[in-house]
Motif scaffolding. Structure first.
Motif, PDB file in Angstrom:
ATOM      1  N   SER A   1     -23.892  12.761  18.346  1.00 51.54           N
ATOM      2  CA  SER A   1     -24.436  12.492  17.021  1.00 51.54           C
ATOM      3  C   SER A   1     -23.793  11.889  15.997  1.00 51.54           C
ATOM      4  N   LEU A   2     -23.304  10.670  16.424  1.00 48.30           N
ATOM      5  CA  LEU A   2     -22.444   9.658  15.407  1.00 48.30           C
ATOM      6  C   LEU A   2     -23.374   9.264  14.187  1.00 48.30           C
ATOM      7  N   LYS A   3     -22.670   9.556  13.215  1.00 51.87           N
ATOM      8  CA  LYS A   3     -23.407   8.860  11.932  1.00 51.87           C
ATOM      9  C   LYS A   3     -22.422   7.723  11.198  1.00 51.87           C
ATOM     10  N   PRO A   4     -23.135   6.812  10.532  1.00 51.67           N
ATOM     11  CA  PRO A   4     -22.441   5.549   9.892  1.00 51.67           C
ATOM     12  C   PRO A   4     -21.239   6.139   9.109  1.00 51.67           C
ATOM     13  N   GLU A   5     -21.180   7.321   8.401  1.00 52.90           N
ATOM     14  CA  GLU A   5     -19.850   7.739   7.842  1.00 52.90           C
ATOM     15  C   GLU A   5     -18.771   8.059   8.752  1.00 52.90           C
ATOM     16  N   ASP A   6     -18.964   8.293   9.894  1.00 46.12           N
ATOM     17  CA  ASP A   6     -17.814   8.425  10.961  1.00 46.12           C
ATOM     18  C   ASP A   6     -17.117   7.299  11.414  1.00 46.12           C
ATOM     19  N   THR A   7     -17.550   5.891  10.840  1.00 46.46           N
ATOM     20  CA  THR A   7     -16.989   4.735  10.910  1.00 46.46           C
ATOM     21  C   THR A   7     -15.580   4.750  10.330  1.00 46.46           C
ATOM     22  N   ALA A   8     -14.393   4.317  11.116  1.00 44.19           N
ATOM     23  CA  ALA A   8     -13.105   4.194  10.720  1.00 44.19           C
ATOM     24  C   ALA A   8     -12.147   3.852  11.837  1.00 44.19           C
ATOM     25  N   VAL A   9     -11.000   3.591  11.554  1.00 38.85           N
ATOM     26  CA  VAL A   9     -10.076   3.533  12.815  1.00 38.85           C
ATOM     27  C   VAL A   9      -9.884   4.860  13.024  1.00 38.85           C
TER      28      VAL A   9
ATOM     29  N   ARG B   1       1.777  14.182   7.203  1.00 37.67           N
ATOM     30  CA  ARG B   1       3.207  14.336   7.275  1.00 37.67           C
ATOM     31  C   ARG B   1       3.734  15.067   8.365  1.00 37.67           C
ATOM     32  N   GLN B   2       2.971  16.007   8.928  1.00 37.46           N
ATOM     33  CA  GLN B   2       3.284  16.842  10.156  1.00 37.46           C
ATOM     34  C   GLN B   2       3.660  16.211  11.354  1.00 37.46           C
ATOM     35  N   TYR B   3       2.925  14.996  11.385  1.00 40.13           N
ATOM     36  CA  TYR B   3       2.931  14.501  12.794  1.00 40.13           C
ATOM     37  C   TYR B   3       3.896  13.068  12.705  1.00 40.13           C
ATOM     38  N   ASP B   4       4.742  13.173  13.695  1.00 38.64           N
ATOM     39  CA  ASP B   4       5.704  12.261  13.679  1.00 38.64           C
ATOM     40  C   ASP B   4       5.549  11.205  14.464  1.00 38.64           C
ATOM     41  N   TYR B   5       4.704  11.013  15.582  1.00 36.52           N
ATOM     42  CA  TYR B   5       4.122   9.998  16.264  1.00 36.52           C
ATOM     43  C   TYR B   5       2.625   9.681  16.330  1.00 36.52           C
ATOM     44  N   TRP B   6       2.463   8.337  16.394  1.00 30.47           N
ATOM     45  CA  TRP B   6       0.961   7.880  15.962  1.00 30.47           C
ATOM     46  C   TRP B   6       0.786   6.674  16.908  1.00 30.47           C
ATOM     47  N   GLY B   7      -0.425   6.668  17.408  1.00 33.54           N
ATOM     48  CA  GLY B   7      -0.928   5.582  18.335  1.00 33.54           C
ATOM     49  C   GLY B   7      -1.271   4.429  17.178  1.00 33.54           C
ATOM     50  N   GLN B   8      -1.948   3.102  17.693  1.00 36.38           N
ATOM     51  CA  GLN B   8      -2.099   1.985  17.150  1.00 36.38           C
ATOM     52  C   GLN B   8      -3.410   2.078  16.463  1.00 36.38           C
ATOM     53  N   GLY B   9      -4.123   2.976  16.822  1.00 39.77           N
ATOM     54  CA  GLY B   9      -5.576   3.188  16.266  1.00 39.77           C
ATOM     55  C   GLY B   9      -6.837   2.449  17.275  1.00 39.77           C
ATOM     56  N   THR B  10      -7.801   2.963  17.114  1.00 35.76           N
ATOM     57  CA  THR B  10      -8.988   2.414  17.780  1.00 35.76           C
ATOM     58  C   THR B  10     -10.199   2.370  17.004  1.00 35.76           C
ATOM     59  N   GLN B  11     -10.884   1.145  16.724  1.00 35.08           N
ATOM     60  CA  GLN B  11     -12.051   1.169  15.646  1.00 35.08           C
ATOM     61  C   GLN B  11     -13.325   1.783  16.274  1.00 35.08           C
ATOM     62  N   VAL B  12     -13.669   2.384  15.431  1.00 36.28           N
ATOM     63  CA  VAL B  12     -15.272   3.081  15.928  1.00 36.28           C
ATOM     64  C   VAL B  12     -16.146   2.823  14.305  1.00 36.28           C
ATOM     65  N   THR B  13     -17.028   2.125  14.932  1.00 35.28           N
ATOM     66  CA  THR B  13     -18.240   1.489  14.007  1.00 35.28           C
ATOM     67  C   THR B  13     -19.524   1.817  14.205  1.00 35.28           C
ATOM     68  N   VAL B  14     -20.191   2.970  13.300  1.00 36.98           N
ATOM     69  CA  VAL B  14     -21.354   3.305  13.605  1.00 36.98           C
ATOM     70  C   VAL B  14     -22.477   2.626  12.877  1.00 36.98           C
ATOM     71  N   SER B  15     -23.343   2.162  13.310  1.00 34.52           N
ATOM     72  CA  SER B  15     -24.627   1.331  12.735  1.00 34.52           C
ATOM     73  C   SER B  15     -25.814   2.088  12.562  1.00 34.52           C
ATOM     74  N   SER B  16     -26.390   1.896  11.326  1.00 37.27           N
ATOM     75  CA  SER B  16     -27.516   2.808  10.925  1.00 37.27           C
ATOM     76  C   SER B  16     -28.785   2.267  11.789  1.00 37.27           C
TER      77      SER B  16
END
Length: 125
Positions: free
Chosen positions: A85-93, A110-125
């Motif tokens: 049930s994705l919404k346009p406001e869910d659009t983010a990396v 600040r509590q998380y030491d390791y991060w991925g590079q990110g993946t883009q999610v785009t939800v169109s209306s």
């Protein structure tokens, strides 16, 4: 050293679903809390969901409760985020992150030491 690699992002219409994956390597996946965060343009990175080891405790930010589900496959060193049930406001990396210090879920970046590079999610209306 820990490597986290996200996948599964894309462009979808509102109401549809996506499943994000985050594969971990380089450090034991076990006994680590994992989290999903997201960052929209011009906004701070925010907590979305977290899951403890081995997967019995989960937590969600209010805006995604009932729509998103976090899970982990410890045999595959992978954590997932099923987004329905994705919404346009869910659009983010979307980023996955590993907390090597706590056995419970914290929502601060600040509590998380390791991060991925990110993946883009785009939800169109």
């Amino acid at each position: 050293q820990v490597q986290l690699v996200e996948s599964g992002g894309g462009l979808v219409q509102a109401g549809n679903s996506l499943r994000l994956s985050c594969a971990a390597s380089g450090r034991t996946f076990s006994q680590n809390t994992m989290g999903w965060f997201r960052q929209a343009p011009g906004k701070e990175r925010e907590f979305v969901s977290g899951i403890t080891w081995p997967g019995d405790n989960t937590y969600y930010t209010d805006s995604v409760k009932g729509r998103f589900t976090i899970s982990r496959d410890n045999a595959k060193n992978t954590v997932y985020l099923q987004m329905n049930s994705l919404k346009p406001e869910d659009t983010a990396v979307y980023y996955c992150a590993l907390d090597p210090k706590h056995a419970f879920i914290l929502t601060s970046t600040r509590q998380y030491d390791y991060w991925g590079q990110g993946t883009q999610v785009t939800v169109s209306s």
